[in-house]
Design an enzyme around this catalytic site. Structure first.
Site, PDB file in Angstrom:
ATOM      1  N   CYS A 208       5.819  -0.240   7.475  1.00  0.00           N
ATOM      2  CA  CYS A 208       5.778   1.069   6.943  1.00  0.00           C
ATOM      3  C   CYS A 208       6.822   1.469   5.981  1.00  0.00           C
ATOM      4  O   CYS A 208       7.975   1.474   6.553  1.00  0.00           O
ATOM      5  CB  CYS A 208       5.395   2.041   8.050  1.00  0.00           C
ATOM      6  SG  CYS A 208       4.753   3.680   6.847  1.00  0.00           S
ATOM      7  N   LEU A 209       6.716   1.691   4.768  1.00  0.00           N
ATOM      8  CA  LEU A 209       7.733   1.974   3.791  1.00  0.00           C
ATOM      9  C   LEU A 209       8.560   3.220   4.465  1.00  0.00           C
ATOM     10  O   LEU A 209       9.560   3.489   3.826  1.00  0.00           O
ATOM     11  CB  LEU A 209       7.276   2.201   2.494  1.00  0.00           C
ATOM     12  CG  LEU A 209       6.658   0.880   1.599  1.00  0.00           C
ATOM     13  CD1 LEU A 209       6.238   1.318   0.423  1.00  0.00           C
ATOM     14  CD2 LEU A 209       7.909  -0.085   1.433  1.00  0.00           C
TER      15      LEU A 209
ATOM     16  N   HIS B 220      -4.317   1.630   8.059  1.00  0.00           N
ATOM     17  CA  HIS B 220      -2.883   2.093   8.029  1.00  0.00           C
ATOM     18  C   HIS B 220      -2.852   3.165   7.150  1.00  0.00           C
ATOM     19  O   HIS B 220      -2.152   4.367   7.282  1.00  0.00           O
ATOM     20  CB  HIS B 220      -2.108   1.058   7.511  1.00  0.00           C
ATOM     21  CG  HIS B 220      -0.591   1.330   7.376  1.00  0.00           C
ATOM     22  ND1 HIS B 220       0.443   0.666   8.164  1.00  0.00           N
ATOM     23  CD2 HIS B 220       0.186   2.227   6.721  1.00  0.00           C
ATOM     24  CE1 HIS B 220       1.576   1.452   8.068  1.00  0.00           C
ATOM     25  NE2 HIS B 220       1.183   1.967   6.707  1.00  0.00           N
ATOM     26  N   GLU B 221      -3.523   3.082   5.896  1.00  0.00           N
ATOM     27  CA  GLU B 221      -3.170   4.172   4.712  1.00  0.00           C
ATOM     28  C   GLU B 221      -4.115   5.573   5.127  1.00  0.00           C
ATOM     29  O   GLU B 221      -3.544   6.640   4.801  1.00  0.00           O
ATOM     30  CB  GLU B 221      -3.465   3.669   3.379  1.00  0.00           C
ATOM     31  CG  GLU B 221      -2.946   2.536   2.759  1.00  0.00           C
ATOM     32  CD  GLU B 221      -1.395   2.561   2.981  1.00  0.00           C
ATOM     33  OE1 GLU B 221      -0.874   3.616   3.026  1.00  0.00           O
ATOM     34  OE2 GLU B 221      -0.710   1.431   3.140  1.00  0.00           O
TER      35      GLU B 221
ATOM     36  N   GLN C 232       3.437   9.726   1.210  1.00  0.00           N
ATOM     37  CA  GLN C 232       4.558   9.093   1.238  1.00  0.00           C
ATOM     38  C   GLN C 232       5.508   9.588   0.193  1.00  0.00           C
ATOM     39  O   GLN C 232       6.900   9.197   0.279  1.00  0.00           O
ATOM     40  CB  GLN C 232       4.511   7.578   1.391  1.00  0.00           C
ATOM     41  CG  GLN C 232       3.598   7.265   2.719  1.00  0.00           C
ATOM     42  CD  GLN C 232       3.675   5.724   2.982  1.00  0.00           C
ATOM     43  OE1 GLN C 232       2.515   5.320   2.256  1.00  0.00           O
ATOM     44  NE2 GLN C 232       4.381   5.060   3.468  1.00  0.00           N
TER      45      GLN C 232
ATOM     46  N   HIS D 173      -2.171   7.546   7.298  1.00  0.00           N
ATOM     47  CA  HIS D 173      -1.359   8.352   6.750  1.00  0.00           C
ATOM     48  C   HIS D 173      -2.041   9.654   6.342  1.00  0.00           C
ATOM     49  O   HIS D 173      -1.289  10.818   6.153  1.00  0.00           O
ATOM     50  CB  HIS D 173      -0.771   7.664   5.523  1.00  0.00           C
ATOM     51  CG  HIS D 173       0.204   6.830   5.760  1.00  0.00           C
ATOM     52  ND1 HIS D 173       1.627   7.229   6.323  1.00  0.00           N
ATOM     53  CD2 HIS D 173       0.783   5.575   5.538  1.00  0.00           C
ATOM     54  CE1 HIS D 173       2.383   6.317   6.711  1.00  0.00           C
ATOM     55  NE2 HIS D 173       2.015   5.286   5.935  1.00  0.00           N
TER      56      HIS D 173
ATOM     57  N   GLY E 231       0.917  -1.349   0.108  1.00  0.00           N
ATOM     58  CA  GLY E 231      -0.131  -0.084   0.008  1.00  0.00           C
ATOM     59  C   GLY E 231       0.901   1.147  -0.064  1.00  0.00           C
ATOM     60  O   GLY E 231       2.069   1.147   0.219  1.00  0.00           O
TER      61      GLY E 231
HETATM   62  O1  GNR Z   1       3.971  -2.530   2.583  1.00  0.00           O
HETATM   63  C1  GNR Z   1       3.429  -2.285   3.580  1.00  0.00           C
HETATM   64  N1  GNR Z   1       2.779  -3.458   4.304  1.00  0.00           N
HETATM   65  C2  GNR Z   1       2.079  -3.587   5.411  1.00  0.00           C
HETATM   66  C3  GNR Z   1       1.962  -4.812   5.941  1.00  0.00           C
HETATM   67  C4  GNR Z   1       1.114  -4.611   7.166  1.00  0.00           C
HETATM   68  C5  GNR Z   1       0.276  -3.482   7.362  1.00  0.00           C
HETATM   69  C6  GNR Z   1       0.217  -2.383   6.512  1.00  0.00           C
HETATM   70  C7  GNR Z   1       1.132  -2.300   5.504  1.00  0.00           C
HETATM   71  S1  GNR Z   1       1.196  -1.036   4.588  1.00  0.00           S
HETATM   72  C8  GNR Z   1       3.030  -1.111   3.939  1.00  0.00           C
HETATM   73  C9  GNR Z   1       3.452  -0.094   3.009  1.00  0.00           C
HETATM   74  C10 GNR Z   1       2.888   1.467   3.699  1.00  0.00           C
HETATM   75  O2  GNR Z   1       4.036   1.909   4.246  1.00  0.00           O
HETATM   76  N2  GNR Z   1       1.956   1.912   3.379  1.00  0.00           N
HETATM   77  O3  GNR Z   1       1.641   3.121   3.905  1.00  0.00           O
HETATM   78 NI    NI Z   2       2.657   3.305   5.923  1.00  0.00          NI
END
Ligand code: GNR
Ligand code: NI
Length: 178
Positions: A94-95, A136-137, A51, A140, A46
């Site tokens: 999270c990236l 999660h997104e 980001q 952000h 995601g």
């Molecule tokens: O790549 C991602 N893996 C992930 C694993 C578990 C819960 C959320 C994520 S999102 C993350 C990519 C990212 O930072 N998205 O904002």
């Molecule tokens: Ni993230």
């Protein structure tokens, strides 16, 4: 199509509140393409536009397994309509916080409203990894990171580690930098 740089903690822009998309024009479609290129290259499942430094309410996602064909999904102006009382715990990464993983508890099911790239509205119910990832997104887009949902002790520790790495001009996780 361009692979863009991903903002890394403690970049302050990760704390911005992203603005709704008013009109899906060529610039938005271009941004979505860049987001997919960046997300697939990272690789991640995601990505939120902030980001890559664009404070717009756009999320890209692909939850297909490695042996499955790509399944790109775009969520524009996504909103949590409702969340279940029952919770689910999932290990998150999270990236923008590379190579740090921690268990996060969130509502197990969510109802999400969004518009697609054609401007069509949708409302969908999600559970499992999709529910986790959408939350999660959407976090952000509101300047919230998954480390905000873990213990203060763990959060302070990871923030400190990334602050130190930034000061040294390095990235934690890269063992040579530690
Ligand atoms: O790549 C991602 N893996 C992930 C694993 C578990 C819960 C959320 C994520 S999102 C993350 C990519 C990212 O930072 N998205 O904002
Ligand atoms: Ni993230």
């Amino acid at each position: 199509m361009t692979v863009r740089d991903i903002l890394i903690l403690p970049d302050k822009r990760l704390r911005l509140e992203s603005k709704p998309v008013a009109k899906i024009d060529a610039a938005v479609r271009q941004l979505v393409e860049d987001m997919f290129e960046t997300m697939y290259e990272a690789p991640g499942i995601g990505l939120a536009a902030i980001q890559i430094g664009e404070p717009k309410r756009i999320v890209t996602m692909d939850l297909a397994k490695k042996d499955e064909p790509r399944a790109p999904q775009v969520f524009i102006n996504p909103e949590l309509v409702s969340t279940s009382c029952d919770k689910n715990t999932h290990e998150e990464g999270c990236l923008s916080i590379p190579e740090y993983y921690e268990e996060v508890e969130r509502p197990a099911r969510v109802k999400v409203r969004y518009i697609d790239l054609d401007g069509q509205p949708h409302e969908t119910e999600a559970e499992g990894l999709l529910a986790t990832c959408l939350q999660h997104e959407i976090d952000h887009l509101n300047g919230v990171l998954f480390i905000d949902h873990i213990s203060k002790l763990k959060r302070d520790r990871v923030i400190k580690k990334f602050a130190k790495a930034a000061k040294l001009g390095k990235q934690p996780g890269n063992r040579a930098a530690e």
